[in-house]
Motif scaffolding. Sequence first.
Motif, PDB file in Angstrom:
ATOM      1  N   GLY A 198      35.024  28.992  41.649  1.00 29.49           N
ATOM      2  CA  GLY A 198      33.968  28.378  40.874  1.00 29.49           C
ATOM      3  C   GLY A 198      32.576  28.924  41.096  1.00 29.49           C
ATOM      4  N   THR A 199      32.438  30.046  41.780  1.00 36.29           N
ATOM      5  CA  THR A 199      31.100  30.594  42.008  1.00 36.29           C
ATOM      6  C   THR A 199      30.720  31.634  40.968  1.00 36.29           C
ATOM      7  N   GLY A 200      31.683  32.344  40.397  1.00 37.54           N
ATOM      8  CA  GLY A 200      31.397  33.388  39.422  1.00 37.54           C
ATOM      9  C   GLY A 200      31.155  34.749  40.040  1.00 37.54           C
ATOM     10  N   HIS A 201      31.119  34.799  41.362  1.00 41.78           N
ATOM     11  CA  HIS A 201      30.882  36.064  42.069  1.00 41.78           C
ATOM     12  C   HIS A 201      31.960  36.276  43.115  1.00 41.78           C
ATOM     13  N   THR A 202      32.182  37.510  43.445  1.00 37.77           N
ATOM     14  CA  THR A 202      33.125  37.828  44.511  1.00 37.77           C
ATOM     15  C   THR A 202      32.376  38.512  45.642  1.00 37.77           C
TER      16      THR A 202
ATOM     17  N   ALA B 142      40.153  32.517  41.730  1.00 36.75           N
ATOM     18  CA  ALA B 142      39.816  33.721  42.492  1.00 36.75           C
ATOM     19  C   ALA B 142      38.463  33.586  43.192  1.00 36.75           C
ATOM     20  N   CYS B 143      37.453  33.084  42.465  1.00 33.58           N
ATOM     21  CA  CYS B 143      36.107  32.971  43.052  1.00 33.58           C
ATOM     22  C   CYS B 143      35.779  31.540  43.447  1.00 33.58           C
TER      23      CYS B 143
ATOM     24  N   VAL C 277      30.200  40.512  39.943  1.00 32.60           N
ATOM     25  CA  VAL C 277      30.753  39.427  39.136  1.00 32.60           C
ATOM     26  C   VAL C 277      32.267  39.408  39.322  1.00 32.60           C
ATOM     27  N   CYS C 278      32.829  38.226  39.331  1.00 35.37           N
ATOM     28  CA  CYS C 278      34.273  38.058  39.503  1.00 35.37           C
ATOM     29  C   CYS C 278      35.014  38.764  38.372  1.00 35.37           C
ATOM     30  N   ARG C 279      36.011  39.563  38.703  1.00 37.74           N
ATOM     31  CA  ARG C 279      36.735  40.315  37.681  1.00 37.74           C
ATOM     32  C   ARG C 279      37.755  39.452  36.947  1.00 37.74           C
ATOM     33  N   ASP C 280      38.104  38.296  37.501  1.00 32.22           N
ATOM     34  CA  ASP C 280      39.078  37.431  36.839  1.00 32.22           C
ATOM     35  C   ASP C 280      38.442  36.547  35.766  1.00 32.22           C
ATOM     36  N   CYS C 281      37.222  36.060  36.028  1.00 35.13           N
ATOM     37  CA  CYS C 281      36.597  35.155  35.061  1.00 35.13           C
ATOM     38  C   CYS C 281      35.360  35.756  34.385  1.00 35.13           C
ATOM     39  N   ASP C 282      34.957  36.951  34.752  1.00 30.80           N
ATOM     40  CA  ASP C 282      33.796  37.639  34.176  1.00 30.80           C
ATOM     41  C   ASP C 282      32.509  36.826  34.271  1.00 30.80           C
ATOM     42  N   GLY C 283      32.363  36.054  35.335  1.00 32.80           N
ATOM     43  CA  GLY C 283      31.139  35.296  35.547  1.00 32.80           C
ATOM     44  C   GLY C 283      31.114  33.930  34.899  1.00 32.80           C
TER      45      GLY C 283
END
Length: 60
Positions: free
Chosen positions: A45-49, A42-43, A10-16
């Motif tokens: 708009g996907t929610g994942h990195t 950061a992602c 999960v993206c650490r900037d938006c927490d999913g």
Amino acid sequence: MPQHALSRPVCRDCDGFPIVAITTGTRLPDGTRATLRVTCPACKGTGHTTPAPVLARTGR
């Protein structure tokens, strides 16, 4: 049967939560608030990195 989760972190900037609605404080003529939709830069708009590539040592 249990559902399999994606193995992407999960993206650490938006927490999913990649897309959020922010109220501007102004009201429209019908009484609702004006909102802006903002996506996580950061992602994108996907929610994942994507996982970082693993470093491999070469040589000695």
